[in-house]
Design an enzyme around this catalytic site. Structure first.
Site, mmCIF file in Angstrom:
data_model
loop_
_atom_site.group_PDB
_atom_site.id
_atom_site.type_symbol
_atom_site.label_atom_id
_atom_site.label_comp_id
_atom_site.label_asym_id
_atom_site.label_seq_id
_atom_site.Cartn_x
_atom_site.Cartn_y
_atom_site.Cartn_z
ATOM 1 N N ASP A 46 83.759 -9.919 22.418
ATOM 2 C CA ASP A 46 82.665 -10.258 24.152
ATOM 3 C C ASP A 46 81.308 -11.176 23.576
ATOM 4 O O ASP A 46 80.331 -9.939 22.841
ATOM 5 C CB ASP A 46 81.835 -9.397 24.873
ATOM 6 C CG ASP A 46 80.475 -9.491 25.568
ATOM 7 O OD1 ASP A 46 80.890 -10.644 26.479
ATOM 8 O OD2 ASP A 46 80.189 -8.261 26.499
ATOM 9 N N ASP A 48 79.738 -17.274 27.032
ATOM 10 C CA ASP A 48 79.552 -15.963 26.776
ATOM 11 C C ASP A 48 81.394 -16.197 27.072
ATOM 12 O O ASP A 48 81.916 -16.162 28.069
ATOM 13 C CB ASP A 48 78.834 -15.792 28.521
ATOM 14 C CG ASP A 48 79.213 -13.814 28.299
ATOM 15 O OD1 ASP A 48 79.748 -13.982 27.488
ATOM 16 O OD2 ASP A 48 78.205 -13.681 28.717
#
Length: 418
Positions: A84, A279
């Site tokens: 992430d 992201d």
């Protein structure tokens, strides 16, 4: 008593997860533990994909999660995690955790690892019988609380020793819905609890990687395999040139400044000097409320989907005048339900200056572009992703050149002459 350490990120969407890896086996661990500086490796990891029903929005049927394996400790304990770029720490459920979200997943056992060490948030050893620092991190509607551990961490064949969070409590929403066990943050150091919590920093500083970067390819069909590569760029996943943009703010995000929002490659005046964060941990697109309102009026997406074929490209310009446009097609920025109703898929997210106004570009964007995250030079690279059916001409139209007033005037002249 040591202080309670708490941490939260920018608002995280109901599911902000993408990108993961294959684990390492014991033989690989032993080989890499003797890794010498200057002999860095590269390693590509196949990513699994899970679709989960999304009840948060009427139009969007599913969220997508991409995940795979890492291993911790000696002997290695395997876990599936999301890699992430929107968070900065490794967080895993532990045997200290009794909540349902933990017990239905693989849990890290501190007692089972001979290389583990109990630490406080700053890396100092925990005194025998003493209180332990804790951290709470918010992810959208849920949160994770935990304590700090030091142990050996392997991603594929690349191993290093570092700090992570062993969860003592996890909320059911959203973590019970997904098959992966934890989250491995790949954000920049500002978003990590400290330098030894940041996996990329450790691997770069300890010369574990062939190149000081990682790259992400997300498939757009079941016929392709998603993967992430540490230490190299996989040219077979790119088509056309790679365009680079420097990280613009010390927020911890892989965040760049855009010149403007573009419609069909022409700059608008909707969001000059806005920021964009790439992201890998969200299945959403988001942006400033006022800009989304302007886009809604400008794009005029019809609720019955009748104008889907005629909607324009929506893009973000980088590189100034004569620069490039990172384009999205209508299928990327419009939610189309099973009932054949349509709406703009951008969610409102209002981040004040200096880090905002900010757009978050998640899975729909990442399936369009092969992205490279260069830790040494603090920059992000974009190339059209080489999917089935992608041609050089389509790639040029996707990662297009910004239309300037001069170029548009010349086109009008040529049309008039014709």
């Amino acid at each position: 008593v040591p202080p309670n350490v708490s941490q939260s990120h920018l608002p995280r969407f109901l599911m902000r997860f993408a990108c993961l890896f294959a684990g390492c086996v014991a033989a690989e661990y032993k080989d890499v533990s003797n890794h010498q500086a200057g002999t860095g490796l590269s390693h590509s990891v196949r990513l699994e994909k899970q679709l989960v029903k999304d009840s948060s929005r009427m139009q969007q049927a599913h969220k997508t999660a991409y995940f795979g394996k890492i291993s911790i400790g000696a002997p290695p304990q395997e876990f599936s995690v999301v890699f992430d770029t929107g968070s900065g720490n490794l967080m895993l459920p532990s045997t200290y955790c009794r909540s349902n979200a933990c017990t239905q997943h693989h849990r890290y056992s501190r007692k089972a690892s001979s290389t583990a060490r109990d630490i406080q948030y700053d890396g100092t050893p925990v005194a025998a019988g003493g209180a332990r620092d804790q951290i709470t991190v918010t992810f959208g509607t849920g949160e994770i609380s935990g304590v700090f551990i030091q142990d050996d961490i392997c991603v594929g064949s690349i191993c290093d020793n570092g700090y992570f969070v062993a969860a003592t409590e996890e909320t059911d929403d959203p973590f019970s819905s997904f098959n992966f066990d934890g989250v491995l943050g790949l954000a920049l150091q500002e978003m990590s609890q400290g330098p030894q919590f940041n996996m990329m920093d450790r691997m770069v500083n300890n010369h574990r990687l062939k190149k000081p970067l990682f790259s992400v390819f997300l498939s757009d069909s079941d016929s392709e395999v998603s993967e992430i590569t540490f230490g190299d760029i996989k040219q077979e996943h790119t088509i056309g040139d790679m365009v680079w943009a420097p990280v613009s703010r010390p927020s911890g995000y892989w965040q760049i400044e855009i010149g403007e929002i573009a419609i069909n490659d022409s700059p608008t005046n909707m969001c000059k000097g806005c920021q964009v964060a790439v992201d890998t941990g969200t299945s959403q697109l988001a942006g400033p409320t006022d800009v989304i309102s302007d886009l809604t009026k400008s794009l005029k997406v019809k609720s019955d989907c009748s104008n889907m074929e005629s909607l324009p490209k929506l893009g973000f310009t980088i590189g100034g005048s004569g620069g490039r446009v990172l384009n999205l097609d209508p299928v990327d920025y419009v939610d189309r339900s099973e009932q054949n109703t349509c709406e703009l898929s951008l969610m409102p997210l209002d981040v004040p200056p200096p880090n905002g106004p900010l757009f978050i570009l998640g899975d729909p964007f990442l399936r369009k572009y092969y992205t490279v995250y260069d830790r040494e030079h603090k920059r992000v690279g974009f190339s059209a992703a080489q999917h089935v059916g992608m041609t050089t001409a389509k790639a040029r139209a996707l990662l297009a050149t910004v239309k300037t007033e001069k170029s548009q005037n010349l086109r009008r002249v040529h049309v008039a002459e014709a």
